[in-house]
Structures are given as C-alpha cells and as structure tokens.
Write a protein that holds these residues in place. Structure first.
Motif, PDB file in Angstrom:
ATOM      1  N   PHE A 147       0.844  -1.199   0.000  1.00 35.53           N
ATOM      2  CA  PHE A 147       0.000   0.000   0.000  1.00 35.53           C
ATOM      3  C   PHE A 147       0.875   1.244   0.000  1.00 35.53           C
ATOM      4  N   ARG A 148       0.654   2.113  -0.944  1.00 36.24           N
ATOM      5  CA  ARG A 148       1.409   3.373  -0.960  1.00 36.24           C
ATOM      6  C   ARG A 148       0.492   4.502  -1.402  1.00 36.24           C
ATOM      7  N   ASN A 149       0.502   5.544  -0.616  1.00 33.07           N
ATOM      8  CA  ASN A 149      -0.301   6.703  -0.966  1.00 33.07           C
ATOM      9  C   ASN A 149       0.490   7.540  -1.967  1.00 33.07           C
ATOM     10  N   GLU A 150       0.578   7.036  -3.190  1.00 37.04           N
ATOM     11  CA  GLU A 150       1.342   7.718  -4.245  1.00 37.04           C
ATOM     12  C   GLU A 150       0.712   9.078  -4.514  1.00 37.04           C
ATOM     13  N   ILE A 151       1.553  10.083  -4.709  1.00 40.21           N
ATOM     14  CA  ILE A 151       1.015  11.428  -4.976  1.00 40.21           C
ATOM     15  C   ILE A 151       0.245  11.417  -6.288  1.00 40.21           C
ATOM     16  N   LEU A 157      -2.065  -0.094 -13.541  1.00 41.59           N
ATOM     17  CA  LEU A 157      -1.305  -0.841 -12.527  1.00 41.59           C
ATOM     18  C   LEU A 157       0.126  -0.338 -12.390  1.00 41.59           C
ATOM     19  N   MET A 158       0.553   0.530 -13.299  1.00 44.07           N
ATOM     20  CA  MET A 158       1.947   0.976 -13.285  1.00 44.07           C
ATOM     21  C   MET A 158       2.286   1.700 -11.988  1.00 44.07           C
ATOM     22  N   ARG A 159       1.441   2.623 -11.605  1.00 42.18           N
ATOM     23  CA  ARG A 159       1.652   3.325 -10.332  1.00 42.18           C
ATOM     24  C   ARG A 159       0.317   3.346  -9.606  1.00 42.18           C
ATOM     25  N   ALA A 160       0.138   2.330  -8.775  1.00 44.31           N
ATOM     26  CA  ALA A 160      -1.137   2.158  -8.098  1.00 44.31           C
ATOM     27  C   ALA A 160      -0.984   2.454  -6.612  1.00 44.31           C
ATOM     28  N   ARG A 161      -2.115   2.588  -5.926  1.00 44.36           N
ATOM     29  CA  ARG A 161      -2.070   2.794  -4.468  1.00 44.36           C
ATOM     30  C   ARG A 161      -1.949   1.464  -3.753  1.00 44.36           C
ATOM     31  N   GLU A 162      -2.498   0.437  -4.396  1.00 41.90           N
ATOM     32  CA  GLU A 162      -2.429  -0.906  -3.838  1.00 41.90           C
ATOM     33  C   GLU A 162      -1.932  -1.779  -4.976  1.00 41.90           C
ATOM     34  N   PHE A 163      -0.860  -2.515  -4.768  1.00 34.29           N
ATOM     35  CA  PHE A 163      -0.282  -3.289  -5.861  1.00 34.29           C
ATOM     36  C   PHE A 163       0.411  -4.534  -5.327  1.00 34.29           C
ATOM     37  N   ILE A 164       0.739  -5.438  -6.235  1.00 29.13           N
ATOM     38  CA  ILE A 164       1.371  -6.679  -5.803  1.00 29.13           C
ATOM     39  C   ILE A 164       2.886  -6.582  -6.017  1.00 29.13           C
ATOM     40  N   MET A 165       3.615  -6.893  -4.967  1.00 28.28           N
ATOM     41  CA  MET A 165       5.069  -6.860  -5.055  1.00 28.28           C
ATOM     42  C   MET A 165       5.632  -8.190  -4.558  1.00 28.28           C
ATOM     43  N   LYS A 166       6.741  -8.586  -5.159  1.00 30.94           N
ATOM     44  CA  LYS A 166       7.545  -9.642  -4.560  1.00 30.94           C
ATOM     45  C   LYS A 166       8.655  -8.902  -3.827  1.00 30.94           C
ATOM     46  N   ILE A 421      10.583   2.122 -17.529  1.00 33.82           N
ATOM     47  CA  ILE A 421       9.764   1.799 -16.357  1.00 33.82           C
ATOM     48  C   ILE A 421      10.575   0.856 -15.474  1.00 33.82           C
ATOM     49  N   GLU A 422      10.623   1.134 -14.189  1.00 30.95           N
ATOM     50  CA  GLU A 422      11.321   0.236 -13.261  1.00 30.95           C
ATOM     51  C   GLU A 422      10.388  -0.911 -12.877  1.00 30.95           C
ATOM     52  N   VAL A 423      10.828  -2.137 -13.154  1.00 34.39           N
ATOM     53  CA  VAL A 423      10.009  -3.289 -12.754  1.00 34.39           C
ATOM     54  C   VAL A 423      10.631  -4.050 -11.576  1.00 34.39           C
ATOM     55  N   GLY A 424      11.915  -3.850 -11.344  1.00 31.82           N
ATOM     56  CA  GLY A 424      12.527  -4.546 -10.217  1.00 31.82           C
ATOM     57  C   GLY A 424      13.741  -3.794  -9.723  1.00 31.82           C
ATOM     58  N   ILE A 458      10.243  -6.761  -6.709  1.00 32.34           N
ATOM     59  CA  ILE A 458       9.736  -6.836  -8.088  1.00 32.34           C
ATOM     60  C   ILE A 458       8.286  -6.385  -8.053  1.00 32.34           C
ATOM     61  N   GLY A 459       7.939  -5.468  -8.930  1.00 33.99           N
ATOM     62  CA  GLY A 459       6.546  -5.062  -9.060  1.00 33.99           C
ATOM     63  C   GLY A 459       5.829  -6.098  -9.918  1.00 33.99           C
ATOM     64  N   ILE A 460       5.141  -7.028  -9.256  1.00 34.17           N
ATOM     65  CA  ILE A 460       4.493  -8.116  -9.994  1.00 34.17           C
ATOM     66  C   ILE A 460       3.366  -7.568 -10.873  1.00 34.17           C
ATOM     67  N   SER A 461       2.506  -6.736 -10.287  1.00 28.86           N
ATOM     68  CA  SER A 461       1.393  -6.205 -11.080  1.00 28.86           C
ATOM     69  C   SER A 461       1.899  -5.213 -12.140  1.00 28.86           C
ATOM     70  N   ARG A 462       2.962  -4.480 -11.805  1.00 34.42           N
ATOM     71  CA  ARG A 462       3.543  -3.579 -12.803  1.00 34.42           C
ATOM     72  C   ARG A 462       4.153  -4.381 -13.952  1.00 34.42           C
ATOM     73  N   THR A 463       4.770  -5.508 -13.613  1.00 30.91           N
ATOM     74  CA  THR A 463       5.358  -6.370 -14.640  1.00 30.91           C
ATOM     75  C   THR A 463       4.263  -6.852 -15.601  1.00 30.91           C
TER      76      THR A 463
HETATM   77  P1  ATP Z   1       9.116   3.949  -8.165  1.00 33.42           P
HETATM   78  O1  ATP Z   1      10.368   4.734  -8.297  1.00 33.42           O
HETATM   79  O2  ATP Z   1       8.550   3.493  -9.453  1.00 33.42           O
HETATM   80  O3  ATP Z   1       8.113   4.600  -7.269  1.00 33.42           O
HETATM   81  P2  ATP Z   1      10.166   2.527  -5.942  1.00 33.42           P
HETATM   82  O4  ATP Z   1      11.587   2.886  -5.997  1.00 33.42           O
HETATM   83  O5  ATP Z   1       9.280   3.227  -4.999  1.00 33.42           O
HETATM   84  O6  ATP Z   1       9.545   2.612  -7.418  1.00 33.42           O
HETATM   85  P3  ATP Z   1      10.548  -0.027  -4.651  1.00 33.42           P
HETATM   86  O7  ATP Z   1      10.207   0.510  -3.331  1.00 33.42           O
HETATM   87  O8  ATP Z   1      11.942  -0.427  -4.948  1.00 33.42           O
HETATM   88  O9  ATP Z   1      10.030   0.954  -5.781  1.00 33.42           O
HETATM   89  O10 ATP Z   1       9.550  -1.232  -4.965  1.00 33.42           O
HETATM   90  C1  ATP Z   1       9.911  -2.386  -5.707  1.00 33.42           C
HETATM   91  C2  ATP Z   1       9.117  -2.482  -6.987  1.00 33.42           C
HETATM   92  O11 ATP Z   1       7.719  -2.306  -6.766  1.00 33.42           O
HETATM   93  C3  ATP Z   1       9.471  -1.430  -8.007  1.00 33.42           C
HETATM   94  O12 ATP Z   1      10.576  -1.835  -8.756  1.00 33.42           O
HETATM   95  C4  ATP Z   1       8.213  -1.353  -8.857  1.00 33.42           C
HETATM   96  O13 ATP Z   1       8.264  -2.329  -9.879  1.00 33.42           O
HETATM   97  C5  ATP Z   1       7.114  -1.715  -7.896  1.00 33.42           C
HETATM   98  N1  ATP Z   1       6.337  -0.542  -7.484  1.00 33.42           N
HETATM   99  C6  ATP Z   1       6.734   0.462  -6.665  1.00 33.42           C
HETATM  100  N2  ATP Z   1       5.751   1.357  -6.487  1.00 33.42           N
HETATM  101  C7  ATP Z   1       4.686   0.905  -7.210  1.00 33.42           C
HETATM  102  C8  ATP Z   1       3.362   1.388  -7.425  1.00 33.42           C
HETATM  103  N3  ATP Z   1       2.927   2.500  -6.842  1.00 33.42           N
HETATM  104  N4  ATP Z   1       2.536   0.661  -8.225  1.00 33.42           N
HETATM  105  C9  ATP Z   1       2.968  -0.483  -8.803  1.00 33.42           C
HETATM  106  N5  ATP Z   1       4.199  -0.980  -8.635  1.00 33.42           N
HETATM  107  C10 ATP Z   1       5.054  -0.305  -7.843  1.00 33.42           C
END
Ligand code: ATP
Ligand code: MG
Length: 588
Positions: A147-151, A157-166, A421-424, A458-463
């Motif tokens: 969970f992240r309160n992204e601005i 799914l690329m930048r979500a508030r709730e997402f799946i991460m490994k 795009i950063e995926v991992g 790894i951003g699973i849902s972003r991947t």
């Molecule tokens: P970003 O710079 O994109 O915000 P981050 O540096 O905050 O990423 P990490 O904390 O390293 O990311 O999280 C690991 C992975 O989770 C990232 O490589 C990315 O693939 C994924 N991720 C991060 N924030 C999000 C988000 N808001 N929605 C979807 N995936 C995310």
C-alpha cells in the motif's frame, strides 16, 4: 478447459476515456482489470490468471536461488516504523489504519499503518529468530499486496495505491556473503524477466564506494516510463539518471589560478542565470556559479553548481539527510543576507554562515575556475570569483544532472538517454536496518555482529502491465506463452451445432493434454465479434471450428503474433495441435 460462457471476460469495444497509455487501455478493453478508484483495481478472472502465472514464475526463480517464502501482515504496528531508519520519509506515503479507540493516549500518531514494504517487519522477526552464524545466510521473500499513498497514481497498474510486489530480504554473516546473496537475486531477476518474455535492461542505481555497484534497477524501455536511463552502447554503461554521471569533468582537473581580485558590480533586477548571460552583462551561463539553498532535516545548506547545469535532486541523498527540500525565500534571506537571484557562496559574504549545515560543491564548477556569482546583496554580483580561493566549500560531490551527448564515464562516447519503467530493484542494504533493530548474530568465537542485509523488490502487477506495453499491436494484446491467461483459444463459430461443439471440445482436450491452458469461446456471438475479441485478449494460439469448416474437413489454426491462417485437415488436427503446443511451450 474453460468455456468463455462460464467465466467472465468483459471485453470493451470502445477505449475507456481515462486510460492514457496503450497497456492501460488494453488492460481495460481485454477485461483484465476494472477500476475501483484512483490507483485501485480489481483483477478480473483473466487478469488474475496472468497475475498468478507471473507470481508463480517469480516464485520458481526465487526458490531456485535459495529464497524462502513466507507471508507477513499488511497491517503494521506504527512502533516498528518509528524504530526503523526511515519513518520521517516513509510516513508521507503510508496509509494509517484508523479504528475504534485509535488515538487514545497517542494523539498524533496512528497505531497501525499499511505496509508499503516490509524491512521494518522482517528485521525484528529475524532478530528474534536467528542468533547464530550457523543459521545464516537466509533470504526470505513474499508475494503480496503493498500500500502506498502515491502522490500521482497513474497509468493503471503501473503506479497504483495498492499493488502486488515480490519483496525479498537477505541476511548474511559477512559482507562477502551479502554480495553473493545480491548476485543470486540479480540472477533470479534476469531469469524471471526472461521467462515473462519481458526485455529489461539492468542499470546501476548507485555506485558503491568499494568499486562494485550494489544497487541495480531492472528497467523496461518505454516512452511512458517515469525514469530516465542514461546509457552508452560502446561501454555498456547504464544508470538511472538519478545516479548517472558523465565524464564531463576529468578526475585530474586541477584548480584554476585566480585571475585577479574579486569585484562587486551592480546588477539591478537581475535574478536569473539567463538575465546575467544577456546584454548588457553577457556572462555566459557556464561562467556563472549557481547557488541553491536547501533545507536538510530542518537546517539550511548550499549546493553550488555551474550556471549552465541543473541539480539532480536525488543526488542530494548522498549527503545523509533524512529529508530535504528547497528553502523558501523567508528561510533564505536571514541566512544569506539576500533574496534568491543574488545568492553566492563566497566566504565572508554569507550573513550567517554558522546556520548552514554545509556548502556542497559540484565537481563541474572546477570547469568554471573563475566566474561570477551573487554577492548576497540584492542587486549585486561578484566577478573573478575563484573556486579554490573564494568559495566556502565544505565538501565536493556529483550533484548535476547528466545531459544526453555528454561523454560516457567509461568510454568517452556520447551518452544516450531513454525513458523506462522500473520493474525490479536489487539493493545491498548493509547494516542500516540490523543496527536499528539489533539484528545481531554470534560468530564461531561468540562475538556479536550485525547481520548484513539486502532487499529486493519486483513489481508483480507492474510487470503484468509492462508485458502488455511491450507486446501488443493495433488489434490487442499479444501474450507471451509463459504468462498468457490461457495459451490456446478454441473459437467455436457455431456453438449451437452439436458436431462443431464436439470438435471444439476434442481440439481443446488435445491442446490441454499437450500442456496448454485452453479457453473455448462458446458464446452465441457473430464470428466478427469473436475474432475481434480473440485478437484483443491476445491468447498465443487460435483454433477455429465451424460447421462450414467441418464440411470441408478442416479446422483453422493461427498464431496471434503471425498473419497466416492455416487450414489443417481434421484427421491430423489433434496431432498437429499437440505438436504446436509442445513446441511453443518448449520455446517459452
Ligand atoms: P518507483 O520509483 O517506481 O516509485 P520505488 O523505488 O518506490 O519505485 P521499490 O520501493 O523499490 O520501488 O519497490 C519495488 C518495486 O515495486 C518497483 O521496482 C516497482 O516495480 C514496484 N512498485 C513500486 N511502487 C509501485 C506502485 N505504486 N505501483 C505499482 N508498482 C510499484
Ligand atoms: Mg515509489
């Protein structure tokens, strides 16, 4: 096999108006996700299947490199975060959990927060469970919701508030061990992204002082990316722009000799680099010093750059402040003695130098040598400012933003810049968390040491979405075999016809027996609709059965990625299909 009528794949003809990028549009149009709110998505049945397949590939590669799976809570006691090293910065993006009784006795802080990541949970866990070097190394991972309160949640799914991460966390007894754990994860990531059919490049996100680089990001090149990757084809150098350097300042550049005494001159109304560069002053931007005032953990500090350079704000992270931001004019004037536009770092001109937490100079100002800067007196500048003689520098660093075309730090060839795009992310943490939480172990001689950690995300849902962004055409998604929700689509053009339905089932069974996941389109829709949907949802192999074909004695076979429609005789159909499935699965 699954029948379309018995699952739920709500495809859309129209492109939803609030989706800006191709993959986001396709996610919605192919019925993979639905939006609940900004940055909040439901995984629909087909989307969930892809998510599960990607998760499983990730799990396999993590396990192969010694990862141990567990599952930690999403709700964290705030104490864990307060005790950790990054609460001041992390709290900005954390959701707090309110509940009846919250705030009793603790008026300002929440009692629980939702986990944006899990260092603050795993480190105390390992502290209490592992005490001896005999139980190290360990690498724990989980695949779970964050969970992240992204601005600015955006792009689906690329930048979500709730997402799946490994997320994985390694604990080692020695630094060499931690480096090995790091390389294992880098290997796992490379294998995982390859298996997803995703082309990534790994870039340096930080260059360790030890000469090795212990932070790499896995990037998918895409014009809609949030990151800039700086790279050089000749040397293979690749770095996130936030950390990238260029060879613009030679390492052995000596200080320039002074060219004369300092001289103050009036510059009424001149408050920008450009204005000082213009007539009547005509001081080129690269002959000026730019003085920026920042606040680091509440104290002002200065950064000096060439007038022609821009600050790469992320590089200020190297200065060791927890939080930093630009200072306001109200904060600047009492310290410097002037308003922004007339600032400088010449010793003796700063009104209250003891208020400063430091004066940090970018290496490139050595290229200026002797230049012009603000006099800390509104409407005045100083010329013949010599870097070594006049500037009150505390320490040097790399703070400037690299530009395309500057020389590569390794080869000297022009650098290129591309969006990605950063995926991992793999990161060697050291003992930052183990120190804070007291995660120590005893060695063979009963000596106690902090564990050396690494963290890996790894951003699973972003991947999932990145795969779509990289693999599509005008008609829809083109799923790689390995992550397709189903790999084979049997389109039954005449579902009310018993013979056609029978044949559809037979072919589906043959594909399934050969190892494919099969979807049968048994809907009472026109062929045009079915073919359009088939292309849109993008399953790798399409088989078409219909009354007319059966009379002719054929079924049709088509790869989503290709153009040819092959007619195959009924007698050989099962065998040909099984062969096609085995070949595709073998290549995936
Ligand atoms: P970003 O710079 O994109 O915000 P981050 O540096 O905050 O990423 P990490 O904390 O390293 O990311 O999280 C690991 C992975 O989770 C990232 O490589 C990315 O693939 C994924 N991720 C991060 N924030 C999000 C988000 N808001 N929605 C979807 N995936 C995310
Ligand atoms: Mg982030």
């Amino acid at each position: 096999m699954k029948f379309w009528s018995q699952t739920f794949i709500p495809t859309l003809k129209e492109t939803p108006s609030d989706a800006e990028i191709t993959s986001h549009k396709l996610l919605l149009r192919a019925g993979l996700v639905r939006k609940l709110g900004g940055g909040l998505y439901t995984f629909m049945p087909a989307g969930l299947r892809v998510l599960q397949k990607i998760s499983q590939l990730c799990r396999e590669e993590m396990d192969r490199e010694g990862g141990i799976e567990l599952a930690m809570p999403h709700v964290h006691p705030v104490e864990n975060w307060e005790q950790g090293p990054r609460w001041p910065a992390a709290r900005e993006i954390m959701y707090r959990v309110d509940h009846a009784g919250a705030g009793k006795g603790r008026s300002k802080e929440p009692e629980f927060v939702l986990g944006p990541t899990h260092e603050e949970v795993i480190t105390p866990l390992v502290k209490s469970e592992i005490t001896s070097y005999r139980d190290l190394p360990k690498n724990f991972y989980q695949i779970t919701t964050k969970f992240r309160n992204e601005i600015r949640p955006r792009y689906g799914l690329m930048r979500a508030r709730e997402f799946i991460m490994k997320d994985a966390y390694s604990f080692d007894a020695t630094d060499e061990g931690a480096v090995e754990s790091y390389h294992k994860m880098k290997r796992a990531y490379t294998a995982f992204f390859n298996r997803c059919g995703l082309k990534t490049i790994s870039v340096e996100a930080d260059t360790g002082v030890m000469g090795g680089s212990f932070s790499h990001e896995f990037m998918v090149p895409a014009p809609i990316g949030d990151d800039d990757v700086v790279y050089c084809d000749a040397s293979g150098y690749a770095a996130n722009r936030e950390k990238a350097t260029s060879g613009i300042v030679p390492a052995d550049l000596a200080d320039a000799a002074p060219v004369g005494a300092l001289e103050e001159f009036a510059t009424p109304g001149v408050v920008t680099i450009a204005a000082l560069a213009a007539a009547p002053y005509g001081v080129p931007a690269d002959q000026q010093f730019k003085t920026l005032v920042y606040m680091g953990d509440g104290k002002p500090f200065l950064v000096i750059l060439r007038g022609s350079d821009d600050l790469e704000e992320a590089k200020l992270g190297a200065l060791g402040f927890q939080l930093w931001r630009t200072a306001t004019p109200e904060e600047i004037e009492p310290v410097m003695g002037a308003k922004p536009g007339s600032l400088g770092a010449v010793a003796g001109t700063i009104r209250n130098p003891t208020a400063l937490a430091g004066v940090f100079a970018d290496h490139a100002i050595k290229l200026v040598g002797n230049g012009t800067t603000g006099a800390n007196k509104d409407g005045f500048h100083l010329r013949r400012v010599n870097v070594a003689r006049d500037l009150a520098i505390t320490s040097w660093g790399d703070f400037r933003r690299v530009r395309e075309g500057e020389p590569c730090p390794k080869s000297g060839q022009p650098l290129k810049i591309a969006r990605a795009i950063e995926v991992g992310h793999v990161f060697k943490l050291g003992t930052k968390y183990s120190d804070k939480f007291g995660a120590v172990f005893t060695d063979a001689n009963k000596q106690s040491h902090p564990m050396v950690m690494g963290c890996y995300g790894i951003g699973i849902s972003r991947t999932l979405q990145a795969v779509i962004e990289q693999s599509n055409d005008a008609d829809g998604i083109i799923w790689p075999w390995s992550v397709a929700p189903w790999q084979v689509l049997v389109v039954n053009l005449d579902p009310q016809d018993a013979a056609a339905s029978e044949m559809a089932k037979k072919l589906a069974a043959a594909a399934e027996a050969a190892g494919a996941d099969v979807l049968v389109d048994d809907r009472a829709e026109r062929p045009g609709v079915k073919f359009k949907d088939a292309d849109l949802i993008g399953l790798p192999l399409r088989l078409t059965v219909g009354g007319r074909g059966l009379k002719e004695g054929i079924v049709e076979m088509k790869w989503r990625a290709g153009k040819d429609v092959k007619k195959i005789p009924l007698a050989d159909a099962e065998q040909i299909i099984a062969q096609a499935v085995r070949t595709a699965a073998g290549l995936a």
